[in-house]
Motif scaffolding. Structure first.
Motif, mmCIF file in Angstrom:
data_model
loop_
_atom_site.group_PDB
_atom_site.id
_atom_site.type_symbol
_atom_site.label_atom_id
_atom_site.label_comp_id
_atom_site.label_asym_id
_atom_site.label_seq_id
_atom_site.Cartn_x
_atom_site.Cartn_y
_atom_site.Cartn_z
ATOM 1 N N THR A 66 -92.357 40.661 45.046
ATOM 2 C CA THR A 66 -91.953 42.070 45.101
ATOM 3 C C THR A 66 -92.001 42.604 46.532
ATOM 4 O OG1 THR A 66 -92.781 42.420 42.860
ATOM 5 C CG2 THR A 66 -92.497 44.380 44.224
ATOM 6 N N GLY A 70 -88.615 43.706 48.481
ATOM 7 C CA GLY A 70 -88.571 45.103 48.913
ATOM 8 C C GLY A 70 -88.365 45.241 50.414
ATOM 9 N N SER A 73 -84.819 43.902 51.339
ATOM 10 C CA SER A 73 -83.900 44.894 50.782
ATOM 11 C C SER A 73 -82.431 44.447 50.783
ATOM 12 C CB SER A 73 -84.051 46.212 51.561
ATOM 13 O OG SER A 73 -83.544 47.273 50.778
ATOM 14 N N VAL A 112 -86.217 45.636 40.610
ATOM 15 C CA VAL A 112 -86.298 47.005 40.092
ATOM 16 C C VAL A 112 -87.328 47.813 40.887
ATOM 17 C CG1 VAL A 112 -87.050 48.331 38.088
ATOM 18 C CG2 VAL A 112 -85.449 46.423 37.796
ATOM 19 N N THR A 113 -88.444 47.171 41.183
ATOM 20 C CA THR A 113 -89.483 47.863 41.964
ATOM 21 C C THR A 113 -88.957 48.241 43.348
ATOM 22 O OG1 THR A 113 -91.162 46.559 40.809
ATOM 23 C CG2 THR A 113 -91.858 47.690 42.831
ATOM 24 N N GLY A 114 -88.149 47.365 43.947
ATOM 25 C CA GLY A 114 -87.617 47.625 45.283
ATOM 26 C C GLY A 114 -86.288 48.364 45.278
ATOM 27 N N ASP A 115 -85.863 48.816 44.092
ATOM 28 C CA ASP A 115 -84.594 49.526 43.950
ATOM 29 C C ASP A 115 -83.397 48.694 44.435
ATOM 30 O OD1 ASP A 115 -83.228 51.672 42.972
ATOM 31 O OD2 ASP A 115 -83.297 52.816 44.846
ATOM 32 N N ILE A 116 -83.456 47.388 44.170
ATOM 33 C CA ILE A 116 -82.342 46.474 44.460
ATOM 34 C C ILE A 116 -81.568 46.330 43.154
ATOM 35 C CG2 ILE A 116 -81.722 44.195 45.372
ATOM 36 C CD1 ILE A 116 -83.610 45.881 47.185
ATOM 37 N N ARG A 117 -80.281 46.637 43.158
ATOM 38 C CA ARG A 117 -79.585 46.811 41.878
ATOM 39 C C ARG A 117 -78.715 45.638 41.434
ATOM 40 N NH1 ARG A 117 -79.710 51.737 39.679
ATOM 41 N NH2 ARG A 117 -77.987 51.077 38.367
ATOM 42 N N TYR A 158 -83.324 44.118 31.506
ATOM 43 C CA TYR A 158 -83.461 44.927 32.724
ATOM 44 C C TYR A 158 -82.162 45.695 33.008
ATOM 45 C CZ TYR A 158 -88.069 43.234 34.191
ATOM 46 O OH TYR A 158 -89.416 42.981 34.275
ATOM 47 N N ALA A 163 -81.540 50.021 35.477
ATOM 48 C CA ALA A 163 -82.098 49.790 36.813
ATOM 49 C C ALA A 163 -81.426 48.629 37.533
ATOM 50 C CB ALA A 163 -83.598 49.537 36.713
#
Lengths: 304, 304
Positions: A66, A70, A73, A112-117, A158, A163
């Protein structure tokens, strides 16, 4: 392909046959590339690209993965890591689930935690080995394929939360220069060089054999579909050749393309019980077709 | 139920709410029973039955599980072990996959190795949280439910090889005496005893609440279907009550049955985003219906 390049891409399974080729293409095209590898992985197959990528030697924890995902990115994650075992033994069960299912869940969670889609994940048509054509209900023919199906369930979950946007690309057979896997083409080359007869099955089973460069292009095209928003939620596509060919035809093309000869004893071995003679046909990745005819691809096999 | 009893049954999840009740029923009826438990599991919920069963404290290995299953050689395996986490955090990802997917694969492998053919496995209707009624395509609404779906894929694979016959029983909500889980009925009892108001959502969401004795009976009936050969391959069924009831109705029945009063502020809390108001309806286990009306079941709640 008129796809634009992402700025940053992360690849798992980068030390494998298809993954390493994908990394080489990305690095060549100026994409900042990071890879997630096991502590024990060899980077031989990556060649010079190994020095041009950021590397996480993954300790197996969700937290380390993670943090790396993150920080790097990426706009897109290409997930090709897999533990392939054709016929498993009892000792393989826990590793197959850990490598194929748990690691996939950890990767999704890290994204998802790092907002990578955007996620493009490798699957296998063997998830549908015994399905009627076009039927999406899975029928894996090995524990390996069952764990790949289980992993796709996790990805789809997921994606369903909103997300993640994901595409699973179900691969048939791949080939290309530098392929060291113990597959048909390696056997042809070895037997031909040794002047020995290859004992084969009926040779009537059809397959889709696709050049590794075309498969790498499919992953990048799927990535672009996600980044551009053209695809959302979870989608599942196949990567077939233009037309399935039977083994006997394939060997004939191989001989013509390579100028080598091979003596094959068709029917010397029985077809395996439950052998899939006609591969499952799903939905081909839209906007992609393989560009390398078998004859052209076979010619390059001995260039590497 | 006119089902005959198996001679030997093995249960996972035997220290949980439903599993422990199933074990008590089996022991009561003279079935030789073995359980597989974690080294850390407490046997409190099993009561006196704990001394009448053979126990494997599972070290996590496939080999130890395989040896135990092979030696005990049950006619039927009831697989209820699960790690339930409603809203997961990153640290839960690897344990959820290990406990729900990897352990299921190990159990199937152990059964196949020991030539044990019949498996009844607990699932959850949340595997289909957002599916249209009757649609078997899974749409899990939590990572927990996604791992249960992944586990069912693995079971279905083993069944497809012909080495296993399996039934997945998808449970809605369960209740009964001795239920210590933090669920609605516990909250009703606590608030009622304290004379406090329970702040609730709209109370319009419908649910299927089934008495634990009826669920235990369903597992035994499914086991009989497998042992008798009436069911083969992999089948998937639900365990609904006769009719889904909404929360407001349920609380009214509870008050009437228990003679207790509870002050509920309906609408004091908003319904959760994405709350499932009408549960998914699948195919009910054939030959089984719950025998305990809510009013009767609620009356026994304070007898334990």
């Amino acid at each position: 392909m008129t796809d634009t390049n992402p700025q940053r891409a992360l690849i798992t399974g980068a030390t494998g046959f298809i993954g390493s080729r994908l990394v080489q293409h990305l690095v060549r095209d100026g994409v900042e590339t990071a890879i997630v590898a096991r502590p024990s992985s060899s980077f031989d197959q990556l060649g010079g690209a190994a020095n041009q990528v950021e590397v996480l030697r993954h300790d197996g924890s969700t937290s380390q993965l993670t943090e790396f995902v993150g920080k790097f990115s990426p706009e897109i994650v290409f997930h090709l890591a897999a533990n392939f075992i054709g016929v498993h033994s009892s000792d393989d069960v826990a590793p197959l689930v850990a490598d194929n299912v748990a690691f996939t869940a950890q990767l999704c969670e890290a994204m998802v935690t790092g907002d990578i889609r955007c996620l493009v994940a490798a699957g296998t048509v063997w998830q549908h080995a015994k399905s009627p054509p076009g039927d999406p209900i899975p029928t894996p023919n090995s524990l390996y394929a069952a764990t790949k199906q289980a992993a796709e369930d996790i990805i789809a979950y997921y994606a369903q939360t909103g997300a993640l946007s994901s595409i699973a690309l179900k691969i048939y057979d791949s080939y290309g220069p530098g392929d060291t896997r113990p597959k048909l083409l390696s056997a042809l080359a070895a037997k031909s060089a040794a002047g020995e007869t290859l004992d084969a099955t009926s040779g009537k089973q059809q397959l889709h054999l696709v050049h590794v460069d075309d498969i790498a292009a499919a992953f990048r095209h799927a990535g672009e579909m996600l980044i551009s928003g053209q695809s959302s939620g979870h989608q599942s596509y196949t990567l077939p050749s233009d037309e399935a060919v039977d083994l006997q035809t394939l060997v004939a093309i191989w001989q013509e393309a390579t100028g080598r000869t091979i003596d094959v004893a068709w029917g010397a071995r029985p077809d395996r019980p439950g052998e899939i003679m006609v591969p499952w046909e799903g939905t081909r990745l839209p906007g992609w077709t393989p560009k390398t005819p078998l004859k052209t691809g076979f010619k390059t096999l001995f260039d590497a």
